[in-house]
Write a protein that holds these residues in place. Structure first.
Motif, PDB file in Angstrom:
ATOM      1  N   VAL A   9       0.846  -1.202   0.000  1.00 29.09           N
ATOM      2  CA  VAL A   9       0.000   0.000   0.000  1.00 29.09           C
ATOM      3  C   VAL A   9       0.874   1.242   0.000  1.00 29.09           C
ATOM      4  N   GLY A  10       1.963   1.182   0.773  1.00 34.74           N
ATOM      5  CA  GLY A  10       2.874   2.313   0.840  1.00 34.74           C
ATOM      6  C   GLY A  10       3.439   2.674  -0.515  1.00 34.74           C
ATOM      7  N   ILE A  11       3.822   1.666  -1.290  1.00 37.21           N
ATOM      8  CA  ILE A  11       4.359   1.904  -2.631  1.00 37.21           C
ATOM      9  C   ILE A  11       3.309   2.557  -3.528  1.00 37.21           C
ATOM     10  N   LEU A  12       2.074   2.110  -3.391  1.00 38.13           N
ATOM     11  CA  LEU A  12       1.004   2.619  -4.251  1.00 38.13           C
ATOM     12  C   LEU A  12       0.654   4.081  -3.971  1.00 38.13           C
ATOM     13  N   VAL A  13       0.899   4.545  -2.756  1.00 41.16           N
ATOM     14  CA  VAL A  13       0.534   5.929  -2.425  1.00 41.16           C
ATOM     15  C   VAL A  13       1.751   6.842  -2.357  1.00 41.16           C
ATOM     16  N   MET A  14       2.894   6.370  -2.853  1.00 45.03           N
ATOM     17  CA  MET A  14       4.066   7.230  -2.919  1.00 45.03           C
ATOM     18  C   MET A  14       3.843   8.334  -3.955  1.00 45.03           C
ATOM     19  N   PRO A  15       4.420   9.512  -3.759  1.00 43.91           N
ATOM     20  CA  PRO A  15       4.190  10.644  -4.677  1.00 43.91           C
ATOM     21  C   PRO A  15       4.448  10.309  -6.137  1.00 43.91           C
ATOM     22  N   LEU A  16       5.602   9.702  -6.441  1.00 50.21           N
ATOM     23  CA  LEU A  16       5.913   9.408  -7.842  1.00 50.21           C
ATOM     24  C   LEU A  16       4.937   8.399  -8.425  1.00 50.21           C
ATOM     25  N   THR A  17       4.513   7.416  -7.621  1.00 57.96           N
ATOM     26  CA  THR A  17       3.530   6.440  -8.085  1.00 57.96           C
ATOM     27  C   THR A  17       2.211   7.122  -8.421  1.00 57.96           C
ATOM     28  N   ILE A  18       1.776   8.024  -7.553  1.00 50.14           N
ATOM     29  CA  ILE A  18       0.524   8.749  -7.790  1.00 50.14           C
ATOM     30  C   ILE A  18       0.611   9.577  -9.062  1.00 50.14           C
ATOM     31  N   ILE A  19       1.743  10.247  -9.267  1.00 49.02           N
ATOM     32  CA  ILE A  19       1.925  11.059 -10.476  1.00 49.02           C
ATOM     33  C   ILE A  19       1.850  10.183 -11.723  1.00 49.02           C
ATOM     34  N   LEU A  20       2.506   9.042 -11.700  1.00 48.38           N
ATOM     35  CA  LEU A  20       2.482   8.139 -12.849  1.00 48.38           C
ATOM     36  C   LEU A  20       1.088   7.580 -13.089  1.00 48.38           C
ATOM     37  N   ILE A  21       0.377   7.271 -11.995  1.00 47.77           N
ATOM     38  CA  ILE A  21      -0.995   6.754 -12.142  1.00 47.77           C
ATOM     39  C   ILE A  21      -1.899   7.816 -12.765  1.00 47.77           C
ATOM     40  N   LEU A  22      -1.754   9.055 -12.322  1.00 49.03           N
ATOM     41  CA  LEU A  22      -2.570  10.145 -12.879  1.00 49.03           C
ATOM     42  C   LEU A  22      -2.299  10.337 -14.365  1.00 49.03           C
ATOM     43  N   PHE A  23      -1.024  10.334 -14.751  1.00 52.06           N
ATOM     44  CA  PHE A  23      -0.680  10.469 -16.170  1.00 52.06           C
ATOM     45  C   PHE A  23      -1.226   9.290 -16.970  1.00 52.06           C
ATOM     46  N   GLY A  24      -1.042   8.080 -16.433  1.00 55.82           N
ATOM     47  CA  GLY A  24      -1.528   6.901 -17.128  1.00 55.82           C
ATOM     48  C   GLY A  24      -3.043   6.892 -17.269  1.00 55.82           C
ATOM     49  N   ALA A  25      -3.718   7.264 -16.188  1.00 51.98           N
ATOM     50  CA  ALA A  25      -5.186   7.268 -16.212  1.00 51.98           C
ATOM     51  C   ALA A  25      -5.738   8.278 -17.211  1.00 51.98           C
ATOM     52  N   SER A  26      -4.992   9.337 -17.473  1.00 52.59           N
ATOM     53  CA  SER A  26      -5.482  10.377 -18.397  1.00 52.59           C
ATOM     54  C   SER A  26      -5.618   9.854 -19.822  1.00 52.59           C
ATOM     55  N   TYR A  27      -4.997   8.691 -20.113  1.00 52.41           N
ATOM     56  CA  TYR A  27      -5.070   8.127 -21.464  1.00 52.41           C
ATOM     57  C   TYR A  27      -6.114   7.013 -21.579  1.00 52.41           C
ATOM     58  N   LEU A  28      -6.805   6.734 -20.487  1.00 48.38           N
ATOM     59  CA  LEU A  28      -7.861   5.730 -20.544  1.00 48.38           C
ATOM     60  C   LEU A  28      -9.083   6.298 -21.241  1.00 48.38           C
ATOM     61  N   PRO A  29      -9.681   5.544 -22.164  1.00 54.83           N
ATOM     62  CA  PRO A  29     -10.850   6.053 -22.913  1.00 54.83           C
ATOM     63  C   PRO A  29     -11.998   6.495 -22.013  1.00 54.83           C
ATOM     64  N   ARG A  30     -12.250   5.758 -20.956  1.00 55.05           N
ATOM     65  CA  ARG A  30     -13.381   6.080 -20.083  1.00 55.05           C
ATOM     66  C   ARG A  30     -13.155   7.379 -19.297  1.00 55.05           C
ATOM     67  N   LEU A  31     -11.904   7.820 -19.205  1.00 58.40           N
ATOM     68  CA  LEU A  31     -11.581   9.057 -18.478  1.00 58.40           C
ATOM     69  C   LEU A  31     -11.182  10.178 -19.429  1.00 58.40           C
ATOM     70  N   LYS A  32     -11.590  10.053 -20.687  1.00 55.98           N
ATOM     71  CA  LYS A  32     -11.201  11.027 -21.706  1.00 55.98           C
ATOM     72  C   LYS A  32     -11.630  12.441 -21.347  1.00 55.98           C
ATOM     73  N   LYS A  33     -12.825  12.591 -20.774  1.00 52.33           N
ATOM     74  CA  LYS A  33     -13.336  13.922 -20.437  1.00 52.33           C
ATOM     75  C   LYS A  33     -12.543  14.558 -19.296  1.00 52.33           C
ATOM     76  N   ARG A  34     -11.879  13.748 -18.484  1.00 53.55           N
ATOM     77  CA  ARG A  34     -11.119  14.265 -17.352  1.00 53.55           C
ATOM     78  C   ARG A  34      -9.612  14.225 -17.599  1.00 53.55           C
ATOM     79  N   ALA A  35      -9.234  13.924 -18.809  1.00 53.30           N
ATOM     80  CA  ALA A  35      -7.817  13.771 -19.140  1.00 53.30           C
ATOM     81  C   ALA A  35      -7.017  15.026 -18.817  1.00 53.30           C
TER      82      ALA A  35
END
Length: 255
Positions: A9-35
């Motif tokens: 859990v600690g690894i998943l909530v680390m700052p760099l992990t969160i930043i990478l998840i946010l960038f990655g999620a912005s390319y998901l089709p279902r989140l296109k409006k929030r990209a």
């Protein structure tokens, strides 16, 4: 199992992990409006957490200040927490240090200045390291080479976390030292609150000697105010890890 899950859990909530998840999620089709929002959030986090001035302010608020050696009394025993060597390097004739080597080097300095008489080093391998190296033994060898008498070093080489550092140290000291005696506790500044709380919990009184600070005096200059520094992300990683560790220990009743 609880500690392994907390590490994951600690690894998943680390700052760099969160930043990478946010960038990655912005390319998901279902989140296109929030990209756009996801990318802006990730960029702002990256900008803020790589800023030297902001990072230093936060670290200064978190870390206890360094102790003036001239004002220190003499302690019969110093307790040194490990977690500063690279156990994956197995060359037997030297110690490979990671960040935090001040835990060892400043302990030696205190010993040679006569501020401490004996040194107890506590730490084994950690949760995810499986080889023959044990940190307490490596640091003991290093300190002996640096001039600390072998008979003045006590080794506790089984602990895999801060809780066990405190529990196993208390067991070793139970017969020789009264519980009301205060010992010097040496660990990294960002880790001092949790470490000292663990030792309080097992009934050992300690005086804090924080080392390896992530902070420094405030400086108003162009470099710190405007130039990003990737090492700032490492400092935020340490801070987030420590906050998660404190929360986990409180849930487990270790603090």
């Amino acid at each position: 199992m609880f500690f392994i899950l907390s590490k994951i859990v600690g690894i998943l909530v680390m700052p760099l992990t969160i930043i990478l998840i946010l960038f990655g999620a912005s390319y998901l089709p279902r989140l296109k409006k929030r990209a756009a929002l996801l990318r802006i959030t990730a960029f702002v986090m990256l900008l803020a957490m790589s800023n030297q001035f902001l990072t230093n302010i936060v670290m200064r608020l978190w870390e206890p200040e360094a102790i003036d050696l001239q004002e220190m009394p003499t302690y019969d025993l110093a307790i040194v927490l490990t977690g500063v060597t690279n156990l994956n390097k197995s060359t037997p004739d030297r110690v490979f240090f990671n960040k935090g080597a001040d835990r060892a080097t400043q302990t030696i300095q205190l010993y040679k200045l006569g501020k401490i008489n004996k040194i107890l080093i506590t730490g084994g391998q950690g949760l995810f390291t499986k080889n023959g190296n044990r940190e307490a033994e490596l640091l003991a060898n290093f300190m002996e080479i640096a001039g600390v008498a072998k008979e003045d070093i006590i080794i506790e080489n089984q602990a895999v976390n801060t809780r066990e550092n405190a529990v196993f140290t208390a067991e070793i000291l139970a017969d020789e030292y009264p519980k009301e005696q205060k010992h010097l506790l040496i660990t990294s500044a960002y880790h001092m609150y949790r470490a000292q709380a663990c030792f309080d919990k097992v009934g050992l009184q300690t005086a804090a000697f924080p080392v390896a600070h992530n902070s420094h005096p405030i400086r108003f200059n162009i470099e710190e105010l405007l130039f990003p520094d990737p090492m700032c992300l490492v400092k935020w990683q340490s801070l987030f890890k420590e906050i998660i560790g404190i929360a986990t220990y409180k849930v487990m009743g270790y603090l």
